[in-house]
Design a protein around this motif. Structure first.
Motif, PDB file in Angstrom:
ATOM      1  N   GLU A   2       0.824  -1.201   0.000  1.00  0.00           N
ATOM      2  CA  GLU A   2       0.000   0.000   0.000  1.00  0.00           C
ATOM      3  C   GLU A   2       0.864   1.259   0.000  1.00  0.00           C
ATOM      4  N   SER A   3       1.997   1.190   0.661  1.00  0.00           N
ATOM      5  CA  SER A   3       2.903   2.352   0.708  1.00  0.00           C
ATOM      6  C   SER A   3       3.374   2.713  -0.697  1.00  0.00           C
ATOM      7  N   TYR A   4       3.676   1.698  -1.509  1.00  0.00           N
ATOM      8  CA  TYR A   4       4.141   1.945  -2.871  1.00  0.00           C
ATOM      9  C   TYR A   4       3.005   2.490  -3.734  1.00  0.00           C
ATOM     10  N   LYS A   5       1.816   1.928  -3.582  1.00  0.00           N
ATOM     11  CA  LYS A   5       0.671   2.404  -4.353  1.00  0.00           C
ATOM     12  C   LYS A   5       0.355   3.855  -4.007  1.00  0.00           C
ATOM     13  N   GLU A   6       0.507   4.198  -2.738  1.00  0.00           N
ATOM     14  CA  GLU A   6       0.283   5.585  -2.311  1.00  0.00           C
ATOM     15  C   GLU A   6       1.346   6.501  -2.924  1.00  0.00           C
ATOM     16  N   TYR A   7       2.580   6.030  -2.948  1.00  0.00           N
ATOM     17  CA  TYR A   7       3.689   6.822  -3.489  1.00  0.00           C
ATOM     18  C   TYR A   7       3.530   7.048  -4.991  1.00  0.00           C
ATOM     19  N   THR A   8       3.161   6.004  -5.710  1.00  0.00           N
ATOM     20  CA  THR A   8       3.042   6.114  -7.168  1.00  0.00           C
ATOM     21  C   THR A   8       1.701   6.698  -7.604  1.00  0.00           C
ATOM     22  N   GLY A   9       0.819   6.954  -6.648  1.00  0.00           N
ATOM     23  CA  GLY A   9      -0.507   7.473  -6.983  1.00  0.00           C
ATOM     24  C   GLY A   9      -0.504   8.945  -7.332  1.00  0.00           C
ATOM     25  N   THR A  10       0.637   9.594  -7.182  1.00  0.00           N
ATOM     26  CA  THR A  10       0.738  11.017  -7.509  1.00  0.00           C
ATOM     27  C   THR A  10       2.035  11.283  -8.248  1.00  0.00           C
ATOM     28  N   LEU A  11       2.045  12.284  -9.108  1.00  0.00           N
ATOM     29  CA  LEU A  11       3.249  12.673  -9.831  1.00  0.00           C
ATOM     30  C   LEU A  11       4.148  13.561  -8.991  1.00  0.00           C
ATOM     31  N   GLU A  12       3.596  14.112  -7.941  1.00  0.00           N
ATOM     32  CA  GLU A  12       4.335  15.068  -7.106  1.00  0.00           C
ATOM     33  C   GLU A  12       5.503  14.383  -6.390  1.00  0.00           C
ATOM     34  N   ARG A  13       6.615  15.134  -6.309  1.00  0.00           N
ATOM     35  CA  ARG A  13       7.769  14.659  -5.546  1.00  0.00           C
ATOM     36  C   ARG A  13       8.076  15.667  -4.436  1.00  0.00           C
ATOM     37  N   THR A  14       7.886  15.265  -3.212  1.00  0.00           N
ATOM     38  CA  THR A  14       8.262  16.112  -2.080  1.00  0.00           C
ATOM     39  C   THR A  14       9.362  15.399  -1.314  1.00  0.00           C
ATOM     40  N   PRO A  15      10.265  16.135  -0.655  1.00  0.00           N
ATOM     41  CA  PRO A  15      11.327  15.486   0.119  1.00  0.00           C
ATOM     42  C   PRO A  15      10.794  14.470   1.122  1.00  0.00           C
ATOM     43  N   ALA A  16       9.684  14.807   1.760  1.00  0.00           N
ATOM     44  CA  ALA A  16       9.120  13.905   2.775  1.00  0.00           C
ATOM     45  C   ALA A  16       8.660  12.592   2.152  1.00  0.00           C
ATOM     46  N   GLU A  17       7.954  12.668   1.018  1.00  0.00           N
ATOM     47  CA  GLU A  17       7.454  11.452   0.370  1.00  0.00           C
ATOM     48  C   GLU A  17       8.584  10.643  -0.262  1.00  0.00           C
ATOM     49  N   GLU A  18       9.586  11.324  -0.808  1.00  0.00           N
ATOM     50  CA  GLU A  18      10.731  10.631  -1.401  1.00  0.00           C
ATOM     51  C   GLU A  18      11.493   9.843  -0.329  1.00  0.00           C
ATOM     52  N   LYS A  19      11.667  10.481   0.830  1.00  0.00           N
ATOM     53  CA  LYS A  19      12.369   9.803   1.922  1.00  0.00           C
ATOM     54  C   LYS A  19      11.513   8.689   2.510  1.00  0.00           C
ATOM     55  N   LYS A  20      10.228   8.917   2.584  1.00  0.00           N
ATOM     56  CA  LYS A  20       9.316   7.940   3.208  1.00  0.00           C
ATOM     57  C   LYS A  20       9.331   6.601   2.464  1.00  0.00           C
ATOM     58  N   ILE A  21       9.300   6.628   1.139  1.00  0.00           N
ATOM     59  CA  ILE A  21       9.255   5.363   0.392  1.00  0.00           C
ATOM     60  C   ILE A  21      10.588   4.626   0.465  1.00  0.00           C
TER      61      ILE A  21
END
Length: 316
Positions: A135-154
């Motif tokens: 689910e974490s990967y699906k959440e990450y790939t569900g948006t085109l946006e790249r934020t430092p927090a989301e990049e680090k989280k995945i």
């Protein structure tokens, strides 16, 4: 970067290795007895720490980059489905991943270690497919946006929840790195620290000159002062069964005493807390209490206390 705690672990492992080295008697066939070189063994342990750190980062990168391989394989099918033609490869462009891959020091070390040959490509594929189902990967790939927090989280999820919890990956590391089980906790801290502040890491010198000198001095001091350390420990063992005292406990107490007496810049409170914690992690469930009791008793002995000269006492 590698901390003093990491250094203490490597010195402990070196001392344990020295005690475990078989010393066969001299024979005409075998030639003269060979003595282990403590400094060389220590350097080997420190080198393995650096190599394990590099190899963990390499595998994180390879699992993430497999998204592009997966996309290529699926799009090359004879009759690809719509999903096959639209595999999301966002993680392959992860900002933290590319910062790592652009580091020349990392590239040099990975090539020097032959990481590409060492890696298990089938395992990397399995870990990627497990990641892609999460689910974490699906959440990450569900948006085109790249934020430092989301990049680090995945990347954190990939390392902490997949690689570190994978029995197959753990076995792979154990097969290639002798001290993986002992170094697991240390590596977890180091890798997470890297992704928290990647610019602080110098891959060509993961161990600073100051830390390397501390490691060598601690090892040699324990070897030189062993008889004296044992003279302080043994009288305090009356209430303990000598047969049940773990070898690691004895080594940690010797190291602690040497830090008390011969390393004036390290506060005694820091020393005792560090060795209690190491005893809990690397020895028996009772070892923390045991090491605490013995070191505290030695520290409070007036004969020992008057020999301790710490930097913070210099003005007194």
């Amino acid at each position: 970067m590698i901390s003093r705690r990491n250094i203490r672990i490597k010195v402990m492992q070196t001392l344990y290795a020295l005690e475990s080295v078989e010393q066969p008697s001299e024979t005409p066939a075998a030639g003269p007895r060979r003595h282990a070189d403590p400094a060389r063994i220590l350097q080997h342990h420190l080198d393995q720490t650096s190599q394990l750190f590099i190899y963990l980062l390499y595998n994180i990168a390879q699992v993430a980059l497999y998204a592009e391989t997966d996309a290529q394989i699926r799009s090359s099918k004879h009759l690809p489905s719509q999903d096959d033609l639209n595999v999301n490869t966002k993680i392959a462009g992860n900002d933290y991943l590319w910062q790592l891959l652009s580091e020349q020091g990392f590239q040099h070390k990975a090539e020097e270690m032959h990481c590409a040959q060492l890696a298990d490509k089938g395992l990397i594929k399995k870990l990627y497919l497990q990641l892609a189902r999460s689910e974490s990967y699906k959440e990450y790939t569900g948006t085109l946006e790249r934020t430092p927090a989301e990049e680090k989280k995945i990347i954190s999820y990939l390392f902490n929840e997949l690689l570190m919890k994978s029995e197959a990956f753990g076995q792979h590391l154990e097969d290639h790195f002798l001290h993986w089980d002992d170094d697991r906790e240390m590596m977890s801290v180091l890798v997470n620290n890297y992704f928290h502040k990647p610019r602080l890491f110098n891959f060509l010198q993961l161990i600073s000159a100051e830390k390397l000198e501390y490691a060598r001095n601690l090892l040699q001091t324990v070897l030189d002062k062993r008889d004296y350390c044992l003279s302080l420990i043994r009288p305090r063992l009356q209430n303990w069964d000598p047969e049940r005292i773990a070898a690691v406990d004895m080594l940690l107490m010797e190291m602690g005493i040497c830090e008390f007496l011969y390393f004036p810049t390290i506060p005694t409170k820091v020393t005792i807390n560090e060795y209690i914690d190491l005893a809990k992690v690397y020895s028996t469930p009772q070892s923390g209490h045991f090491v605490n009791g013995i070191l505290d008793n030695i520290l409070k002995d007036p004969a020992t206390a008057q020999k301790i000269r710490k930097a913070e006492r210099s003005g007194k």
